[in-house]
Design a protein around this motif. Structure first.
Motif, PDB file in Angstrom:
ATOM      1  N   VAL A 122     -20.471  69.721 -15.061  1.00  9.78           N
ATOM      2  CA  VAL A 122     -19.728  69.364 -16.275  1.00  9.78           C
ATOM      3  C   VAL A 122     -19.443  67.866 -16.285  1.00  9.78           C
ATOM      4  O   VAL A 122     -19.614  67.191 -17.306  1.00  9.78           O
ATOM      5  N   LYS A 123     -19.041  67.333 -15.138  1.00  9.64           N
ATOM      6  CA  LYS A 123     -18.762  65.901 -15.029  1.00  9.64           C
ATOM      7  C   LYS A 123     -20.024  65.090 -15.307  1.00  9.64           C
ATOM      8  O   LYS A 123     -19.979  64.071 -16.010  1.00  9.64           O
ATOM      9  N   ALA A 124     -21.167  65.546 -14.784  1.00  6.30           N
ATOM     10  CA  ALA A 124     -22.434  64.846 -15.022  1.00  6.30           C
ATOM     11  C   ALA A 124     -22.800  64.872 -16.506  1.00  6.30           C
ATOM     12  O   ALA A 124     -23.307  63.880 -17.049  1.00  6.30           O
ATOM     13  N   GLU A 125     -22.543  65.993 -17.176  1.00  8.88           N
ATOM     14  CA  GLU A 125     -22.858  66.086 -18.607  1.00  8.88           C
ATOM     15  C   GLU A 125     -21.949  65.179 -19.423  1.00  8.88           C
ATOM     16  O   GLU A 125     -22.393  64.583 -20.409  1.00  8.88           O
ATOM     17  N   PHE A 126     -20.685  65.071 -19.044  1.00  4.57           N
ATOM     18  CA  PHE A 126     -19.769  64.187 -19.767  1.00  4.57           C
ATOM     19  C   PHE A 126     -20.208  62.732 -19.665  1.00  4.57           C
ATOM     20  O   PHE A 126     -20.001  61.945 -20.581  1.00  4.57           O
ATOM     21  N   LYS A 127     -20.803  62.358 -18.565  1.00  5.61           N
ATOM     22  CA  LYS A 127     -21.282  60.979 -18.414  1.00  5.61           C
ATOM     23  C   LYS A 127     -22.468  60.700 -19.321  1.00  5.61           C
ATOM     24  O   LYS A 127     -22.718  59.551 -19.682  1.00  5.61           O
ATOM     25  N   ARG A 128     -23.204  61.730 -19.707  1.00  3.22           N
ATOM     26  CA  ARG A 128     -24.383  61.558 -20.560  1.00  3.22           C
ATOM     27  C   ARG A 128     -24.028  61.472 -22.049  1.00  3.22           C
ATOM     28  O   ARG A 128     -24.866  61.109 -22.865  1.00  3.22           O
ATOM     29  N   ILE A 129     -22.800  61.811 -22.409  1.00  5.04           N
ATOM     30  CA  ILE A 129     -22.392  61.813 -23.812  1.00  5.04           C
ATOM     31  C   ILE A 129     -22.303  60.376 -24.314  1.00  5.04           C
ATOM     32  O   ILE A 129     -21.763  59.499 -23.646  1.00  5.04           O
ATOM     33  N   THR A 130     -22.833  60.145 -25.514  1.00  5.14           N
ATOM     34  CA  THR A 130     -22.664  58.834 -26.157  1.00  5.14           C
ATOM     35  C   THR A 130     -21.525  58.973 -27.168  1.00  5.14           C
ATOM     36  O   THR A 130     -21.670  59.611 -28.199  1.00  5.14           O
ATOM     37  N   TRP A 131     -20.386  58.415 -26.819  1.00  6.31           N
ATOM     38  CA  TRP A 131     -19.203  58.530 -27.652  1.00  6.31           C
ATOM     39  C   TRP A 131     -19.277  57.531 -28.797  1.00  6.31           C
ATOM     40  O   TRP A 131     -19.789  56.424 -28.642  1.00  6.31           O
ATOM     41  N   PRO A 132     -18.759  57.892 -29.983  1.00 10.22           N
ATOM     42  CA  PRO A 132     -18.763  56.951 -31.102  1.00 10.22           C
ATOM     43  C   PRO A 132     -17.780  55.810 -30.863  1.00 10.22           C
ATOM     44  O   PRO A 132     -16.792  55.967 -30.143  1.00 10.22           O
ATOM     45  N   SER A 133     -18.070  54.693 -31.505  1.00 16.42           N
ATOM     46  CA  SER A 133     -17.165  53.551 -31.366  1.00 16.42           C
ATOM     47  C   SER A 133     -15.896  53.801 -32.185  1.00 16.42           C
ATOM     48  O   SER A 133     -15.810  54.738 -32.976  1.00 16.42           O
ATOM     49  N   LYS A 134     -14.920  52.939 -31.989  1.00 14.61           N
ATOM     50  CA  LYS A 134     -13.656  53.070 -32.713  1.00 14.61           C
ATOM     51  C   LYS A 134     -13.891  52.927 -34.218  1.00 14.61           C
ATOM     52  O   LYS A 134     -13.293  53.650 -35.019  1.00 14.61           O
ATOM     53  N   ASN A 135     -14.774  52.011 -34.593  1.00 15.72           N
ATOM     54  CA  ASN A 135     -15.072  51.789 -36.005  1.00 15.72           C
ATOM     55  C   ASN A 135     -15.759  53.015 -36.623  1.00 15.72           C
ATOM     56  O   ASN A 135     -15.438  53.412 -37.748  1.00 15.72           O
ATOM     57  N   GLU A 136     -16.714  53.607 -35.906  1.00 16.03           N
ATOM     58  CA  GLU A 136     -17.397  54.799 -36.412  1.00 16.03           C
ATOM     59  C   GLU A 136     -16.431  55.971 -36.562  1.00 16.03           C
ATOM     60  O   GLU A 136     -16.492  56.727 -37.535  1.00 16.03           O
ATOM     61  N   THR A 137     -15.528  56.105 -35.605  1.00 11.53           N
ATOM     62  CA  THR A 137     -14.540  57.184 -35.664  1.00 11.53           C
ATOM     63  C   THR A 137     -13.607  56.995 -36.852  1.00 11.53           C
ATOM     64  O   THR A 137     -13.270  57.956 -37.551  1.00 11.53           O
ATOM     65  N   LYS A 138     -13.209  55.751 -37.101  1.00  7.06           N
ATOM     66  CA  LYS A 138     -12.326  55.458 -38.224  1.00  7.06           C
ATOM     67  C   LYS A 138     -13.022  55.775 -39.550  1.00  7.06           C
ATOM     68  O   LYS A 138     -12.421  56.377 -40.446  1.00  7.06           O
ATOM     69  N   LYS A 139     -14.304  55.409 -39.674  1.00  8.23           N
ATOM     70  CA  LYS A 139     -15.049  55.697 -40.900  1.00  8.23           C
ATOM     71  C   LYS A 139     -15.194  57.197 -41.123  1.00  8.23           C
ATOM     72  O   LYS A 139     -15.052  57.686 -42.251  1.00  8.23           O
ATOM     73  N   ALA A 140     -15.464  57.946 -40.058  1.00  3.41           N
ATOM     74  CA  ALA A 140     -15.605  59.392 -40.175  1.00  3.41           C
ATOM     75  C   ALA A 140     -14.278  60.034 -40.571  1.00  3.41           C
ATOM     76  O   ALA A 140     -14.243  60.949 -41.404  1.00  3.41           O
ATOM     77  N   LEU A 141     -13.177  59.557 -40.002  1.00  4.30           N
ATOM     78  CA  LEU A 141     -11.860  60.088 -40.336  1.00  4.30           C
ATOM     79  C   LEU A 141     -11.534  59.832 -41.804  1.00  4.30           C
ATOM     80  O   LEU A 141     -11.049  60.726 -42.504  1.00  4.30           O
TER      81      LEU A 141
END
Length: 75
Positions: free
Chosen positions: A24-43
């Motif tokens: 699970v820890k290895a899979e979490f490292k592979r995730i590409t998280w959105p930037s703060k700006n992308e998250t704000k636009k989606a919200l």
């Protein structure tokens, strides 16, 4: 036939809980998280669509409520 099934169960339980959390820890490292700006636009997009939906459903509810009161003379 049953010997093959026993081998599979032994292989699956060999790592146990610690292997699961390690994976699970290895899979979490592979995730590409959105930037703060992308998250704000989606919200903002989600909130905008939610407001539009609420206004539309509320408007239709008000219209149909008054229409049924006139047609059925509930008042």
């Amino acid at each position: 036939m049953t010997g093959n099934n026993v081998k599979t169960k032994k292989a699956a339980s060999k790592g146990g809980v610690f292997k699961f959390f390690k994976d699970v820890k290895a899979e979490f490292k592979r995730i590409t998280w959105p930037s703060k700006n992308e998250t704000k636009k989606a919200l903002i997009a989600v909130l905008g669509f939610a407001v539009v939906y609420i206004v539309l459903v509320g408007g239709f509810d008000y219209i149909f409520q008054n229409l049924f009161e006139v047609v059925l003379k509930l008042k």
